[in-house]
Design a protein around this motif. Structure first.
Motif, PDB file in Angstrom:
ATOM      1  N   UNK A 271       0.805  -1.216   0.000  1.00 14.96           N
ATOM      2  CA  UNK A 271       0.000   0.000   0.000  1.00 14.96           C
ATOM      3  C   UNK A 271       0.842   1.271   0.000  1.00 14.96           C
ATOM      4  N   UNK A 272       2.123   1.125   0.325  1.00 18.97           N
ATOM      5  CA  UNK A 272       3.031   2.272   0.296  1.00 18.97           C
ATOM      6  C   UNK A 272       3.612   2.522  -1.092  1.00 18.97           C
ATOM      7  N   UNK A 273       3.365   1.602  -2.029  1.00 17.87           N
ATOM      8  CA  UNK A 273       3.908   1.732  -3.375  1.00 17.87           C
ATOM      9  C   UNK A 273       2.983   2.591  -4.250  1.00 17.87           C
ATOM     10  N   UNK A 274       3.535   3.296  -5.228  1.00 15.52           N
ATOM     11  CA  UNK A 274       2.725   4.172  -6.089  1.00 15.52           C
ATOM     12  C   UNK A 274       1.619   3.399  -6.808  1.00 15.52           C
ATOM     13  N   UNK A 275       0.432   3.991  -6.838  1.00 19.71           N
ATOM     14  CA  UNK A 275      -0.729   3.492  -7.602  1.00 19.71           C
ATOM     15  C   UNK A 275      -1.379   2.235  -7.043  1.00 19.71           C
ATOM     16  N   UNK A 276      -0.815   1.644  -5.986  1.00 23.80           N
ATOM     17  CA  UNK A 276      -1.457   0.454  -5.418  1.00 23.80           C
ATOM     18  C   UNK A 276      -2.676   0.903  -4.623  1.00 23.80           C
ATOM     19  N   UNK A 277      -3.849   0.560  -5.126  1.00 21.00           N
ATOM     20  CA  UNK A 277      -5.091   0.977  -4.471  1.00 21.00           C
ATOM     21  C   UNK A 277      -5.475   0.012  -3.365  1.00 21.00           C
ATOM     22  N   UNK A 278      -5.519  -1.288  -3.707  1.00 26.92           N
ATOM     23  CA  UNK A 278      -5.998  -2.274  -2.740  1.00 26.92           C
ATOM     24  C   UNK A 278      -5.447  -3.647  -3.071  1.00 26.92           C
ATOM     25  N   UNK A 279      -4.475  -4.126  -2.305  1.00 23.15           N
ATOM     26  CA  UNK A 279      -3.983  -5.490  -2.514  1.00 23.15           C
ATOM     27  C   UNK A 279      -5.109  -6.507  -2.341  1.00 23.15           C
ATOM     28  N   UNK A 280      -5.115  -7.509  -3.194  1.00 23.21           N
ATOM     29  CA  UNK A 280      -6.088  -8.595  -3.080  1.00 23.21           C
ATOM     30  C   UNK A 280      -5.500  -9.648  -2.155  1.00 23.21           C
ATOM     31  N   UNK A 281      -6.268 -10.027  -1.152  1.00 21.94           N
ATOM     32  CA  UNK A 281      -5.781 -11.014  -0.193  1.00 21.94           C
ATOM     33  C   UNK A 281      -6.973 -11.743   0.407  1.00 21.94           C
ATOM     34  N   UNK A 282      -6.780 -13.012   0.713  1.00 22.63           N
ATOM     35  CA  UNK A 282      -7.842 -13.842   1.270  1.00 22.63           C
ATOM     36  C   UNK A 282      -7.572 -14.154   2.739  1.00 22.63           C
ATOM     37  N   UNK A 283      -8.607 -14.652   3.400  1.00 21.34           N
ATOM     38  CA  UNK A 283      -8.470 -15.113   4.779  1.00 21.34           C
ATOM     39  C   UNK A 283      -9.449 -16.260   4.987  1.00 21.34           C
ATOM     40  N   UNK A 284      -9.063 -17.195   5.811  1.00 24.30           N
ATOM     41  CA  UNK A 284      -9.939 -18.337   6.090  1.00 24.30           C
ATOM     42  C   UNK A 284     -10.238 -18.478   7.575  1.00 24.30           C
ATOM     43  N   UNK A 285      -9.834 -17.478   8.365  1.00 23.40           N
ATOM     44  CA  UNK A 285     -10.101 -17.510   9.801  1.00 23.40           C
ATOM     45  C   UNK A 285     -10.168 -16.086  10.328  1.00 23.40           C
ATOM     46  N   UNK A 286     -10.685 -15.929  11.524  1.00 20.62           N
ATOM     47  CA  UNK A 286     -10.785 -14.604  12.139  1.00 20.62           C
ATOM     48  C   UNK A 286      -9.395 -14.014  12.399  1.00 20.62           C
ATOM     49  N   UNK A 287      -8.440 -14.853  12.777  1.00 21.67           N
ATOM     50  CA  UNK A 287      -7.089 -14.340  13.051  1.00 21.67           C
ATOM     51  C   UNK A 287      -6.441 -13.836  11.768  1.00 21.67           C
ATOM     52  N   UNK A 288      -6.657 -14.536  10.663  1.00 20.65           N
ATOM     53  CA  UNK A 288      -6.128 -14.064   9.385  1.00 20.65           C
ATOM     54  C   UNK A 288      -6.807 -12.768   8.965  1.00 20.65           C
ATOM     55  N   UNK A 289      -8.101 -12.664   9.226  1.00 19.17           N
ATOM     56  CA  UNK A 289      -8.816 -11.424   8.916  1.00 19.17           C
ATOM     57  C   UNK A 289      -8.216 -10.242   9.669  1.00 19.17           C
ATOM     58  N   UNK A 290      -7.858 -10.453  10.918  1.00 18.58           N
ATOM     59  CA  UNK A 290      -7.285  -9.366  11.711  1.00 18.58           C
ATOM     60  C   UNK A 290      -5.989  -8.867  11.094  1.00 18.58           C
ATOM     61  N   UNK A 291      -5.219  -9.779  10.528  1.00 23.62           N
ATOM     62  CA  UNK A 291      -3.997  -9.403   9.818  1.00 23.62           C
ATOM     63  C   UNK A 291      -4.313  -8.440   8.680  1.00 23.62           C
ATOM     64  N   UNK A 292      -5.404  -8.723   7.950  1.00 23.15           N
ATOM     65  CA  UNK A 292      -5.833  -7.841   6.860  1.00 23.15           C
ATOM     66  C   UNK A 292      -6.298  -6.497   7.412  1.00 23.15           C
ATOM     67  N   UNK A 293      -7.089  -6.546   8.470  1.00 22.79           N
ATOM     68  CA  UNK A 293      -7.659  -5.320   9.035  1.00 22.79           C
ATOM     69  C   UNK A 293      -6.577  -4.370   9.542  1.00 22.79           C
ATOM     70  N   UNK A 294      -5.473  -4.933  10.031  1.00 23.60           N
ATOM     71  CA  UNK A 294      -4.408  -4.112  10.610  1.00 23.60           C
ATOM     72  C   UNK A 294      -3.553  -3.414   9.556  1.00 23.60           C
ATOM     73  N   UNK A 295      -3.512  -3.962   8.345  1.00 22.21           N
ATOM     74  CA  UNK A 295      -2.577  -3.460   7.334  1.00 22.21           C
ATOM     75  C   UNK A 295      -2.791  -1.998   6.958  1.00 22.21           C
ATOM     76  N   UNK A 296      -4.022  -1.551   6.696  1.00 24.16           N
ATOM     77  CA  UNK A 296      -4.182  -0.138   6.314  1.00 24.16           C
ATOM     78  C   UNK A 296      -3.819   0.849   7.425  1.00 24.16           C
ATOM     79  N   UNK A 297      -3.749   0.368   8.652  1.00 16.22           N
ATOM     80  CA  UNK A 297      -3.426   1.245   9.784  1.00 16.22           C
ATOM     81  C   UNK A 297      -1.916   1.411   9.973  1.00 16.22           C
ATOM     82  N   UNK A 298      -1.130   0.560   9.306  1.00 15.52           N
ATOM     83  CA  UNK A 298       0.319   0.548   9.513  1.00 15.52           C
ATOM     84  C   UNK A 298       1.021   1.401   8.462  1.00 15.52           C
ATOM     85  N   UNK A 299       1.674   2.454   8.907  1.00 14.25           N
ATOM     86  CA  UNK A 299       2.440   3.317   8.011  1.00 14.25           C
ATOM     87  C   UNK A 299       3.928   3.055   8.225  1.00 14.25           C
ATOM     88  N   UNK A 300       4.535   2.406   7.259  1.00 11.14           N
ATOM     89  CA  UNK A 300       5.962   2.091   7.362  1.00 11.14           C
ATOM     90  C   UNK A 300       6.791   3.350   7.158  1.00 11.14           C
TER      91      UNK A 300
END
Length: 314
Positions: free
Chosen positions: A272-301
């Motif tokens: 998400x920090x790269x130019x023009x990347x709007x939304x990475x496509x990613x899957x999840x099969x559990x609630x813990x994996x979903x949390x990993x997805x949910x946390x990503x937009x909040x993290x500014x490297x």
């Protein structure tokens, strides 16, 4: 929840695009509903699928669209979802095909499975390298004017054919692609960055990456050959168990420890920090994996984080 507009459209999407390839494959209908419910309850709205998912289960496909369609009908939330699907993929039943005849047939079948009257973003999934670009775009023109599709996008198309499509669109007043879905992640960068990034820049395309976590390798759960048995995707990541792959995992460990998060979250934040990347496509099969997805937009490297990852990638 931060959202971003897909270029040249009024589609406002969350910065994570849920990959529906797991529906009807590693998740049954009930499990799929639970994951989708949690995804939208967290404020996300962007769902990606394809007419052929999951063809590897039965050789035909359609399971993913069918499950999503049932879920949308049950929840009555179509107006809250930005829905993307695709046409043109190869299965055991038919070859790659983006002819007008195939597109006109396939869009109606997708609409029926999805139980909706329109698709927000319709991708050319794979190019058959035979159909004239003008024929494909004229088919899209017809279904857009019919209200079946709002915007079109491209996935596995050569740079040459992609550029030709923009030329033909302009010369013939036909729809143009507004987004690109390439294979791109922290580990596999060269193809996109050397062949497509300049096209994305020139035509101001939004980018939705697939294999965003390198088939799960960038989660950090595959570190030795013994780890390959941990999931059905294990064999897909064997190619990454080398010096470069393990350097990147080590770098992700350092950064994830810094932010008390996971390697997967850091990997998605890098995208998400790269130019023009709007939304990475990613899957999840559990609630813990979903949390990993949910946390990503909040993290500014920060710059130091990006430098660590750049060095590991060399």
């Amino acid at each position: 929840m931060e959202k971003i507009n897909i270029s040249h459209t009024d589609l406002e999407v969350s910065r994570i695009n849920f990959g529906g390839n797991v529906f009807g494959w590693t998740l049954d209908e009930k499990q799929s509903f639970e994951i989708l419910d949690a995804f939208v309850e967290a404020g996300f709205n962007f769902i990606d699928t394809a007419d052929t998912y999951s063809w590897w289960v039965n050789g035909v496909g359609g399971q993913s669209e069918t499950i999503i369609g049932k879920w949308i009908k049950a929840r009555g939330n179509r107006d809250q979802i930005v829905l993307a699907t695709k046409v043109g993929s190869e299965t055991k039943e038919h070859p790659k095909d983006i002819s007008k005849k195939h597109i006109l047939k396939s869009v109606d079948e997708s609409l029926q499975r999805l139980q909706t009257d329109h698709i927000d973003l319709y991708y050319t999934h794979f190019d058959d390298d035979i159909t004239p670009v003008e024929e494909t775009l004229s088919a899209y023109d017809e279904i857009i004017k019919a209200g079946k599709v709002r915007y079109i996008a491209a996935s596995n198309i050569s740079p040459e054919r992609l550029i030709e499509s923009f030329k033909v669109s302009k010369e013939n007043n036909l729809p143009k692609y507004v987004a690109l879905q390439p294979h791109y992640n922290l580990l596999e960068r060269d193809d996109y960055e050397t062949k497509y990034a300049n096209i994305v820049e020139e035509y101001s395309l939004s980018v939705m990456t697939y294999f965003s976590l390198a088939s799960g390798f960038l989660t950090g759960k595959y570190r030795t050959e013994d780890d390959l048995n941990k999931s059905v995707r294990g064999n897909s990541v064997k190619q990454y168990l080398n010096a470069k792959g393990l350097r990147i995992i080590n770098a992700l460990d350092i950064i994830s420890e810094k932010y008390n998060t996971t390697p997967a979250t850091v990997s998605l934040a890098w995208l998400m920090a790269q130019p023009h990347i709007a939304a990475p496509i990613v899957s999840a099969t559990s609630q813990s994996q979903l949390q990993t997805l949910f946390d990503a937009p909040k993290l500014n490297l920060d710059a130091e984080d990006l430098e660590i990852l750049a060095i590991a990638n060399k």
